[in-house]
Design a protein around this motif. Structure first.
Motif, PDB file in Angstrom:
ATOM      1  N   ILE A 171       0.859  -1.190   0.000  1.00 36.91           N
ATOM      2  CA  ILE A 171       0.000   0.000   0.000  1.00 36.91           C
ATOM      3  C   ILE A 171       0.892   1.236   0.000  1.00 36.91           C
ATOM      4  CG2 ILE A 171      -1.913   1.199   1.107  1.00 36.91           C
ATOM      5  CD1 ILE A 171      -2.561  -1.673   0.144  1.00 36.91           C
ATOM      6  N   ALA A 172       0.922   1.896  -1.128  1.00 40.28           N
ATOM      7  CA  ALA A 172       1.700   3.121  -1.267  1.00 40.28           C
ATOM      8  C   ALA A 172       0.732   4.314  -1.203  1.00 40.28           C
ATOM      9  CB  ALA A 172       2.499   3.098  -2.565  1.00 40.28           C
ATOM     10  N   SER A 173       0.818   5.225  -2.141  1.00 40.83           N
ATOM     11  CA  SER A 173      -0.052   6.405  -2.102  1.00 40.83           C
ATOM     12  C   SER A 173       0.156   7.219  -3.364  1.00 40.83           C
ATOM     13  CB  SER A 173       0.282   7.255  -0.873  1.00 40.83           C
ATOM     14  OG  SER A 173      -0.402   8.494  -0.905  1.00 40.83           O
ATOM     15  N   GLN A 174      -0.849   7.998  -3.737  1.00 38.84           N
ATOM     16  CA  GLN A 174      -0.644   8.978  -4.798  1.00 38.84           C
ATOM     17  C   GLN A 174       0.418  10.000  -4.377  1.00 38.84           C
ATOM     18  OE1 GLN A 174      -1.837   9.341  -7.975  1.00 38.84           O
ATOM     19  NE2 GLN A 174      -2.751   7.307  -7.745  1.00 38.84           N
ATOM     20  N   ASN A 217      -2.038   2.747  -4.974  1.00 38.63           N
ATOM     21  CA  ASN A 217      -1.773   4.177  -4.831  1.00 38.63           C
ATOM     22  C   ASN A 217      -3.079   4.957  -4.700  1.00 38.63           C
ATOM     23  OD1 ASN A 217       1.115   3.769  -5.394  1.00 38.63           O
ATOM     24  ND2 ASN A 217       0.412   3.298  -7.456  1.00 38.63           N
ATOM     25  N   PRO A 218      -3.644   4.956  -3.503  1.00 41.16           N
ATOM     26  CA  PRO A 218      -4.908   5.681  -3.326  1.00 41.16           C
ATOM     27  C   PRO A 218      -4.678   7.151  -2.985  1.00 41.16           C
ATOM     28  CG  PRO A 218      -4.369   4.501  -1.326  1.00 41.16           C
ATOM     29  CD  PRO A 218      -3.248   4.226  -2.303  1.00 41.16           C
ATOM     30  N   GLY A 219      -5.705   7.931  -3.249  1.00 37.80           N
ATOM     31  CA  GLY A 219      -5.732   9.284  -2.719  1.00 37.80           C
ATOM     32  C   GLY A 219      -6.214   9.217  -1.281  1.00 37.80           C
ATOM     33  N   PRO A 220      -6.719  10.314  -0.730  1.00 43.30           N
ATOM     34  CA  PRO A 220      -7.181  10.326   0.666  1.00 43.30           C
ATOM     35  C   PRO A 220      -8.309   9.322   0.914  1.00 43.30           C
ATOM     36  CG  PRO A 220      -7.026  12.556  -0.223  1.00 43.30           C
ATOM     37  CD  PRO A 220      -6.864  11.630  -1.372  1.00 43.30           C
ATOM     38  N   ILE A 221      -8.211   8.590   2.031  1.00 47.73           N
ATOM     39  CA  ILE A 221      -9.220   7.601   2.406  1.00 47.73           C
ATOM     40  C   ILE A 221      -9.803   7.980   3.768  1.00 47.73           C
ATOM     41  CG2 ILE A 221      -9.690   5.148   2.758  1.00 47.73           C
ATOM     42  CD1 ILE A 221      -7.090   4.541   1.262  1.00 47.73           C
ATOM     43  N   GLU A 234      -0.263  -1.939 -10.825  1.00 46.33           N
ATOM     44  CA  GLU A 234      -0.666  -0.868  -9.911  1.00 46.33           C
ATOM     45  C   GLU A 234      -2.185  -0.792  -9.834  1.00 46.33           C
ATOM     46  OE1 GLU A 234       0.936   2.852 -11.192  1.00 46.33           O
ATOM     47  OE2 GLU A 234       2.948   2.429 -10.435  1.00 46.33           O
ATOM     48  N   ILE A 235      -2.659  -0.335  -8.697  1.00 47.82           N
ATOM     49  CA  ILE A 235      -4.064   0.030  -8.527  1.00 47.82           C
ATOM     50  C   ILE A 235      -4.057   1.496  -8.125  1.00 47.82           C
ATOM     51  CG2 ILE A 235      -6.196  -0.362  -7.232  1.00 47.82           C
ATOM     52  CD1 ILE A 235      -5.196  -3.232  -6.717  1.00 47.82           C
ATOM     53  N   ASN A 236      -4.574   2.352  -8.983  1.00 49.85           N
ATOM     54  CA  ASN A 236      -4.539   3.795  -8.758  1.00 49.85           C
ATOM     55  C   ASN A 236      -5.946   4.334  -8.558  1.00 49.85           C
ATOM     56  OD1 ASN A 236      -1.580   4.442  -9.302  1.00 49.85           O
ATOM     57  ND2 ASN A 236      -2.119   3.341 -11.173  1.00 49.85           N
ATOM     58  N   LEU A 237      -6.162   4.963  -7.406  1.00 54.08           N
ATOM     59  CA  LEU A 237      -7.488   5.455  -7.050  1.00 54.08           C
ATOM     60  C   LEU A 237      -7.393   6.872  -6.454  1.00 54.08           C
ATOM     61  CD1 LEU A 237      -8.586   2.217  -5.164  1.00 54.08           C
ATOM     62  CD2 LEU A 237      -9.305   2.867  -7.461  1.00 54.08           C
ATOM     63  N   PRO A 238      -8.318   7.759  -6.815  1.00 51.58           N
ATOM     64  CA  PRO A 238      -9.241   7.655  -7.944  1.00 51.58           C
ATOM     65  C   PRO A 238      -8.504   7.876  -9.264  1.00 51.58           C
ATOM     66  CG  PRO A 238      -9.455   9.797  -6.937  1.00 51.58           C
ATOM     67  CD  PRO A 238      -8.479   9.029  -6.085  1.00 51.58           C
ATOM     68  N   ARG A 239      -9.115   7.499 -10.356  1.00 51.58           N
ATOM     69  CA  ARG A 239      -8.427   7.564 -11.646  1.00 51.58           C
ATOM     70  C   ARG A 239      -8.041   8.987 -12.021  1.00 51.58           C
ATOM     71  NH1 ARG A 239     -11.949   3.227 -15.285  1.00 51.58           N
ATOM     72  NH2 ARG A 239     -11.384   1.366 -14.063  1.00 51.58           N
ATOM     73  N   TRP A 240      -8.909   9.950 -11.730  1.00 46.53           N
ATOM     74  CA  TRP A 240      -8.604  11.319 -12.121  1.00 46.53           C
ATOM     75  C   TRP A 240      -7.365  11.836 -11.390  1.00 46.53           C
ATOM     76  CZ3 TRP A 240      -8.129  15.172  -8.611  1.00 46.53           C
ATOM     77  CH2 TRP A 240      -8.751  15.021  -7.370  1.00 46.53           C
ATOM     78  N   MET A 241      -7.170  11.404 -10.153  1.00 43.30           N
ATOM     79  CA  MET A 241      -6.006  11.852  -9.394  1.00 43.30           C
ATOM     80  C   MET A 241      -4.735  11.247  -9.972  1.00 43.30           C
ATOM     81  SD  MET A 241      -5.392  11.790  -5.256  1.00 43.30           S
ATOM     82  CE  MET A 241      -6.764  12.936  -4.970  1.00 43.30           C
ATOM     83  N   ASN A 242      -4.839   9.997 -10.416  1.00 40.86           N
ATOM     84  CA  ASN A 242      -3.670   9.366 -11.043  1.00 40.86           C
ATOM     85  C   ASN A 242      -3.342  10.042 -12.368  1.00 40.86           C
ATOM     86  OD1 ASN A 242      -1.677   7.154 -11.022  1.00 40.86           O
ATOM     87  ND2 ASN A 242      -2.727   6.562 -12.903  1.00 40.86           N
ATOM     88  N   THR A 243      -4.361  10.494 -13.087  1.00 43.99           N
ATOM     89  CA  THR A 243      -4.122  11.240 -14.324  1.00 43.99           C
ATOM     90  C   THR A 243      -3.329  12.507 -14.030  1.00 43.99           C
ATOM     91  OG1 THR A 243      -6.168  10.398 -15.306  1.00 43.99           O
ATOM     92  CG2 THR A 243      -5.229  12.382 -16.285  1.00 43.99           C
ATOM     93  N   THR A 244      -3.662  13.161 -12.917  1.00 43.71           N
ATOM     94  CA  THR A 244      -2.923  14.347 -12.502  1.00 43.71           C
ATOM     95  C   THR A 244      -1.476  13.994 -12.177  1.00 43.71           C
ATOM     96  OG1 THR A 244      -4.955  15.298 -11.576  1.00 43.71           O
ATOM     97  CG2 THR A 244      -2.878  16.276 -10.877  1.00 43.71           C
ATOM     98  N   SER A 245      -1.273  12.836 -11.542  1.00 47.19           N
ATOM     99  CA  SER A 245       0.082  12.394 -11.205  1.00 47.19           C
ATOM    100  C   SER A 245       0.904  12.149 -12.462  1.00 47.19           C
ATOM    101  CB  SER A 245       0.022  11.119 -10.364  1.00 47.19           C
ATOM    102  OG  SER A 245      -0.598  11.356  -9.122  1.00 47.19           O
ATOM    103  N   ILE A 246       0.282  11.550 -13.480  1.00 48.78           N
ATOM    104  CA  ILE A 246       0.972  11.309 -14.752  1.00 48.78           C
ATOM    105  C   ILE A 246       1.327  12.636 -15.417  1.00 48.78           C
ATOM    106  CG2 ILE A 246       0.703  10.368 -17.080  1.00 48.78           C
ATOM    107  CD1 ILE A 246      -1.108   8.202 -15.820  1.00 48.78           C
TER     108      ILE A 246
END
Length: 265
Positions: free
Chosen positions: A143-146, A187-191, A233-245
């Motif tokens: 369990i990592a993180s955005q 890599n989740p955002g805030p939970i 990878e599991i990236n959540l939410p998708r829009w936040m991962n798009t921002t990371s990319i």
């Protein structure tokens, strides 16, 4: 939900006393897995064990463990191997963060975060690797993180630990690729968990981002559905991962345009 791949499998989850750890445990128990749950709070683990046994007639072992104590990790994992023989899936979920400006972070706090989030994760992984390699089978889920992909103000230390987890996981994945052992980073955002009781002492950050906060049961479901699959990878939410990319590609643009949002902590 049930994941038929998990029936009869030995699944070890650290940081299992609450949040996504407890939610994953419930989903794995429903799927017929044999569980090994670890956390600092043995009382919470015992309560969770009783609940899972009552609801699913699950086989559950619980251990009190602070993953910053590498000697304790050796003792506890050795006992697990004595009792079960092997671990099919290791979920390194234990971790914490504290939002603080870099110049205000005490060195002991920095050390503690790295000991739990990085060294503890590596130590737990090191314990299961020899048998997984021998069996040529297994799944390690970290369990990592955005925050490990896109750092923001007041999370310098936490982001650094999650950067380390991603780097370790990426290397490990390549090492194990030909052995049928999967390595997945989440890599989740805030939970919405107790994480913010420690991380966000003033409560302002959680309040500011409330509409984007993920539900722990949703995150847990996404993870359990992908257990024993070759998922990078599991990236959540998708829009936040798009921002990371986008941040990786255009860091100056994101830092300039996102300055106001990043400083909501």
């Amino acid at each position: 939900m049930k994941n038929d791949r998990l029936k009869g499998k030995n699944i070890l989850i650290t940081g299992a006393s609450g949040g996504i750890g407890a939610e994953m445990a419930a989903l794995c128990a429903e799927s017929g897995a044999r569980l090994v749950l670890m956390a600092r709070s043995i009382d919470k683990l015992e309560k969770l064990k009783d609940d899972l046994q009552a609801r699913y007639q699950a086989e559950v072992l619980v251990y009190q463990l602070d993953v910053s104590d590498t000697n304790a990790i050796k003792i506890v994992f050795s006992d697990v191997f004595d009792r079960l023989g092997h671990v099919d899936i290791l979920v390194n979920n234990a971790g914490f963060g504290i939002f603080r400006a870099a110049h205000e972070a005490p060195i002991e706090e920095i050390k503690s975060m790295f000991e739990v989030n990085v060294v503890g994760l590596m130590a737990c992984t090191s314990m299961v690797l020899p048998i997984m390699r021998e069996r040529r089978s297994g799944h390690i889920i970290n369990i990592a993180s955005q925050a490990g992909k896109m750092a923001t103000p007041k999370s310098s230390v936490y982001s650094a630990t999650k950067h380390a987890v991603l780097g370790y996981s990426n290397s490990l994945r390549m090492e194990l690729d030909d052995l049928n052992i999967y390595v997945t980073t989440v890599n989740p955002g805030p939970i919405a968990t107790n994480f913010f009781n420690i991380a966000d002492e003033e409560g302002t950050y959680l309040k500011n981002i409330q509409r984007w906060v993920l539900k722990p049961e949703y995150v847990a479901r996404q993870i359990v559905e992908r257990m024993l699959t070759r998922t990078r990878e599991i990236n959540l939410p998708r829009w936040m991962n798009t921002t990371s990319i986008f941040y990786t590609l255009f860091p100056r643009v994101v830092e300039r345009l996102g300055k106001r949002a990043f400083n909501q902590k």
